[in-house]
Design a protein around this motif. Structure first.
Motif, PDB file in Angstrom:
ATOM      1  N   MET A 203       0.824  -1.214   0.000  1.00 42.91           N
ATOM      2  CA  MET A 203       0.000   0.000   0.000  1.00 42.91           C
ATOM      3  C   MET A 203       0.855   1.259   0.000  1.00 42.91           C
ATOM      4  O   MET A 203       1.925   1.295   0.581  1.00 42.91           O
ATOM      5  CB  MET A 203      -0.930   0.014   1.228  1.00 42.91           C
ATOM      6  CG  MET A 203      -2.002  -1.047   1.154  1.00 42.91           C
ATOM      7  SD  MET A 203      -3.092  -1.015   2.597  1.00 42.91           S
ATOM      8  CE  MET A 203      -4.039   0.478   2.292  1.00 42.91           C
TER       9      MET A 203
ATOM     10  N   MET B 187      -6.981   4.299   4.344  1.00 40.39           N
ATOM     11  CA  MET B 187      -7.469   4.257   5.730  1.00 40.39           C
ATOM     12  C   MET B 187      -8.975   4.524   5.723  1.00 40.39           C
ATOM     13  O   MET B 187      -9.408   5.629   5.413  1.00 40.39           O
ATOM     14  CB  MET B 187      -6.724   5.304   6.582  1.00 40.39           C
ATOM     15  CG  MET B 187      -7.329   5.528   7.970  1.00 40.39           C
ATOM     16  SD  MET B 187      -7.318   4.026   8.975  1.00 40.39           S
ATOM     17  CE  MET B 187      -8.418   4.517  10.302  1.00 40.39           C
TER      18      MET B 187
ATOM     19  N   VAL C 105       1.062   5.210  17.468  1.00 35.96           N
ATOM     20  CA  VAL C 105       0.203   6.317  17.920  1.00 35.96           C
ATOM     21  C   VAL C 105       0.116   6.444  19.448  1.00 35.96           C
ATOM     22  O   VAL C 105      -0.718   7.189  19.953  1.00 35.96           O
ATOM     23  CB  VAL C 105      -1.223   6.269  17.289  1.00 35.96           C
ATOM     24  CG1 VAL C 105      -1.144   6.515  15.801  1.00 35.96           C
ATOM     25  CG2 VAL C 105      -1.937   4.968  17.579  1.00 35.96           C
TER      26      VAL C 105
HETATM   27  C1  HEC Z   1      -7.399  -1.238   4.374  1.00 43.00           C
HETATM   28  C2  HEC Z   1      -6.318  -0.927   5.275  1.00 43.00           C
HETATM   29  C3  HEC Z   1      -6.625  -0.263   6.599  1.00 43.00           C
HETATM   30  C4  HEC Z   1      -7.528  -0.686   7.567  1.00 43.00           C
HETATM   31  C5  HEC Z   1      -8.458  -1.880   7.536  1.00 43.00           C
HETATM   32  C6  HEC Z   1      -7.371   0.261   8.669  1.00 43.00           C
HETATM   33  N1  HEC Z   1      -6.426   1.197   8.359  1.00 43.00           N
HETATM   34 FE1  HEC Z   1      -5.717   2.648   9.598  1.00 43.00          FE
HETATM   35  N2  HEC Z   1      -4.526   3.364   8.119  1.00 43.00           N
HETATM   36  C7  HEC Z   1      -4.362   2.788   6.887  1.00 43.00           C
HETATM   37  C8  HEC Z   1      -3.403   3.552   6.124  1.00 43.00           C
HETATM   38  C9  HEC Z   1      -2.946   3.294   4.711  1.00 43.00           C
HETATM   39  C10 HEC Z   1      -2.959   4.609   6.969  1.00 43.00           C
HETATM   40  C11 HEC Z   1      -1.906   5.687   6.650  1.00 43.00           C
HETATM   41  C12 HEC Z   1      -2.573   6.962   6.223  1.00 43.00           C
HETATM   42  C13 HEC Z   1      -1.579   8.101   6.018  1.00 43.00           C
HETATM   43  O1  HEC Z   1      -0.403   7.848   5.758  1.00 43.00           O
HETATM   44  O2  HEC Z   1      -2.000   9.260   6.127  1.00 43.00           O
HETATM   45  C14 HEC Z   1      -3.693   4.454   8.211  1.00 43.00           C
HETATM   46  C15 HEC Z   1      -3.558   5.311   9.291  1.00 43.00           C
HETATM   47  C16 HEC Z   1      -4.132   5.089  10.528  1.00 43.00           C
HETATM   48  C17 HEC Z   1      -3.890   5.906  11.709  1.00 43.00           C
HETATM   49  C18 HEC Z   1      -2.953   7.128  11.780  1.00 43.00           C
HETATM   50  C19 HEC Z   1      -1.567   6.651  12.124  1.00 43.00           C
HETATM   51  C20 HEC Z   1      -0.560   7.758  12.367  1.00 43.00           C
HETATM   52  O3  HEC Z   1       0.647   7.443  12.428  1.00 43.00           O
HETATM   53  O4  HEC Z   1      -0.956   8.907  12.526  1.00 43.00           O
HETATM   54  C21 HEC Z   1      -4.612   5.363  12.730  1.00 43.00           C
HETATM   55  C22 HEC Z   1      -4.676   5.845  14.163  1.00 43.00           C
HETATM   56  C23 HEC Z   1      -5.317   4.225  12.189  1.00 43.00           C
HETATM   57  N3  HEC Z   1      -5.003   4.083  10.847  1.00 43.00           N
HETATM   58  C24 HEC Z   1      -6.151   3.416  12.933  1.00 43.00           C
HETATM   59  C25 HEC Z   1      -6.906   2.377  12.389  1.00 43.00           C
HETATM   60  C26 HEC Z   1      -7.856   1.612  13.164  1.00 43.00           C
HETATM   61  C27 HEC Z   1      -8.110   1.768  14.650  1.00 43.00           C
HETATM   62  C28 HEC Z   1      -8.432   0.736  12.288  1.00 43.00           C
HETATM   63  C29 HEC Z   1      -9.546  -0.253  12.577  1.00 43.00           C
HETATM   64  C30 HEC Z   1     -10.730   0.240  13.269  1.00 43.00           C
HETATM   65  C31 HEC Z   1      -7.807   0.924  10.976  1.00 43.00           C
HETATM   66  N4  HEC Z   1      -6.898   1.943  11.086  1.00 43.00           N
HETATM   67  C32 HEC Z   1      -8.088   0.183   9.844  1.00 43.00           C
HETATM   68  C33 HEC Z   1      -4.991   1.658   6.425  1.00 43.00           C
HETATM   69  C34 HEC Z   1      -5.946   0.921   7.104  1.00 43.00           C
END
Ligand code: HEC
Length: 157
Positions: free
Chosen positions: A87, A122, A101
């Motif tokens: 990704m 995300m 985090v």
């Molecule tokens: C399909 C893939 C995917 C799923 C499922 C997913 N995420 Fe993410 N998430 C990402 C990606 C890609 C990023 C990075 C976004 C960016 O770089 O701005 C992210 C970023 C985040 C961040 C910010 C991290 C930071 O360093 O600031 C948080 C908190 C987070 N996700 C929480 C969650 C939580 C809790 C769940 C489940 C309820 C979840 N994510 C489900 C792909 C996913």
């Protein structure tokens, strides 16, 4: 005056815009994305959780995480989740040892989980998790480095 617009249009039309996940980011792409995100979240970051980080809520947060997040953000003891390898931007690993985090305000994590981050993969969970579940998983991630015994270990495939 139209020259920059035409140049940008030609750049996209001729295939200059990176679209594959393995392509290098554009100059300023990371800076612009981060600045826009922080501007959107301003005002929400200081929100405190309406529930306490007790063992019941942390265990519930671990269950929410296992079902909805671990595929991208990693199971306990996993170096990098399978989806994360392909990704762009990559999903950061949210469990120890990285536990990205644990130093963010809980209101920031809550905002991101609720609303998602456009064009990154995300998802926003506002329509699939309750408000309590979003706070539970946000508290679970905040305390990821100091959870009650057995809670982290419960996050397995
Ligand atoms: C399909 C893939 C995917 C799923 C499922 C997913 N995420 Fe993410 N998430 C990402 C990606 C890609 C990023 C990075 C976004 C960016 O770089 O701005 C992210 C970023 C985040 C961040 C910010 C991290 C930071 O360093 O600031 C948080 C908190 C987070 N996700 C929480 C969650 C939580 C809790 C769940 C489940 C309820 C979840 N994510 C489900 C792909 C996913």
């Amino acid at each position: 005056m139209l020259t920059p617009i035409i140049a940008a249009w030609l750049f996209v039309l001729l295939g200059g815009m990176p679209v594959a996940t393995k392509s290098a980011p554009l100059p300023m792409e990371r800076y612009l994305a981060k600045t826009a995100l922080h501007a959107a979240m301003r005002g929400e970051l200081n929100r405190t959780a309406p529930i306490t980080a007790d063992e019941v809520n942390l265990r519930a947060g671990a269950r929410v995480y296992t079902r909805n997040c671990a595929g991208c953000h990693g199971f306990a003891g996993e170096a990098e989740a399978a989806f994360a390898k392909g990704m762009f931007p990559p999903p950061p690993q949210l469990l120890p040892p990285k536990a990205c985090v644990t130093d963010d305000p809980v209101g920031e994590t809550y905002w991101k989980v609720k609303n998602g981050i456009r064009l990154t993969g995300m998802p926003g969970f506002v329509d699939s998790l309750s408000d309590t579940e979003i706070w539970q998983v946000s508290l679970f991630l905040l305390h990821a480095k100091q959870l009650p015994p057995g809670v982290l270990e419960s996050v397995k495939p």
